[in-house]
Design an enzyme around this catalytic site. Sequence first.
Site, PDB file in Angstrom:
ATOM      1  CG  HIS A   1      -9.079  -1.696   2.046  1.00 45.08           C
ATOM      2  ND1 HIS A   1      -8.226  -1.623   0.663  1.00 45.08           N
ATOM      3  CD2 HIS A   1      -8.113  -1.818   2.628  1.00 45.08           C
ATOM      4  CE1 HIS A   1      -6.709  -2.036   1.217  1.00 45.08           C
ATOM      5  NE2 HIS A   1      -6.936  -2.320   2.031  1.00 45.08           N
TER       6      HIS A   1
ATOM      7  CG  HIS B   1      -4.165   1.051   5.272  1.00 39.35           C
ATOM      8  ND1 HIS B   1      -5.903   1.160   5.332  1.00 39.35           N
ATOM      9  CD2 HIS B   1      -3.934  -0.194   4.898  1.00 39.35           C
ATOM     10  CE1 HIS B   1      -6.073   0.205   4.379  1.00 39.35           C
ATOM     11  NE2 HIS B   1      -5.058  -0.692   4.707  1.00 39.35           N
TER      12      HIS B   1
ATOM     13  CG  HIS C   1      -7.596  -4.284   6.839  1.00 43.94           C
ATOM     14  ND1 HIS C   1      -6.718  -6.064   5.777  1.00 43.94           N
ATOM     15  CD2 HIS C   1      -6.646  -3.797   6.105  1.00 43.94           C
ATOM     16  CE1 HIS C   1      -6.306  -5.465   4.832  1.00 43.94           C
ATOM     17  NE2 HIS C   1      -6.221  -3.826   4.498  1.00 43.94           N
TER      18      HIS C   1
ATOM     19  CD  GLU D   1      -3.178  -0.787   0.633  1.00 44.25           C
ATOM     20  OE1 GLU D   1      -3.075   0.552  -1.211  1.00 44.25           O
ATOM     21  OE2 GLU D   1      -3.880  -1.117   0.483  1.00 44.25           O
TER      22      GLU D   1
HETATM   23 ZN   LIG Z   1      -5.759  -2.726   3.604  1.00 44.73          ZN
END
Ligand SMILES: [Zn+2]
Length: 210
Positions: free
Chosen positions: A151, A89, A91, A71
Amino acid sequence: MSLREQLCEYGRRAVELGLVIGTSGNLSVRQGDLVAVTPSGAALDRLTPEMCPIVDVEGYLVEGELQPSSETPMHLAVYETTDAQAIVHTHSVFGTVVATTMTELPPVHYNALLLGGVIKVAAYATYGTPELAANVRAALEGKRAALMANHGGVTIGATLEQAFESTRLLEWLCEVYVRGLGVGKPTILTEEQLAAVVERALNPPEFPRR
Ligand SMILES: [Zn+2]
């Protein structure tokens, strides 16, 4: 703490707090033209500083044996157009629930203002692609946080600590909303109510002294 040490510290905390399971998240922190980022495919609670690659803002690998997180293009795209110095980031569960079912997270609590009010859900695109990076960048405009359809979530900050705290707040707001839906219909704060919060925060009343 060096940039890479910070990644190890906050990677560990993210797993401890249940924001990340195994390798499902990534963090980065910037200094000038260099960005330290978590490596691809590594458990975030088992990082060592040497494991964390350093890339430049153009996406070239400068230091490190491991490949940067898949990412990383999204992180670099966000650095390009915001004042962010760190990005988280994950999940996380409730963030992903909202990102899977809604197009935005409405402000049901005034603390949403700390992230920019309404949190937008970036349109879905395959992970690691320039399309996803562009969608996230658009959703983050003027905000400290965004969700990513089907996501997870992403937050930015002036420091990794700030970005990390924003991720915790984003998850909390999503949890309150999702749990609220289980009880009834959550009331959404009006523009006027939110403006009053900003006004109050800018002009806190002083306690009188004896
Ligand atoms: Zn991700």
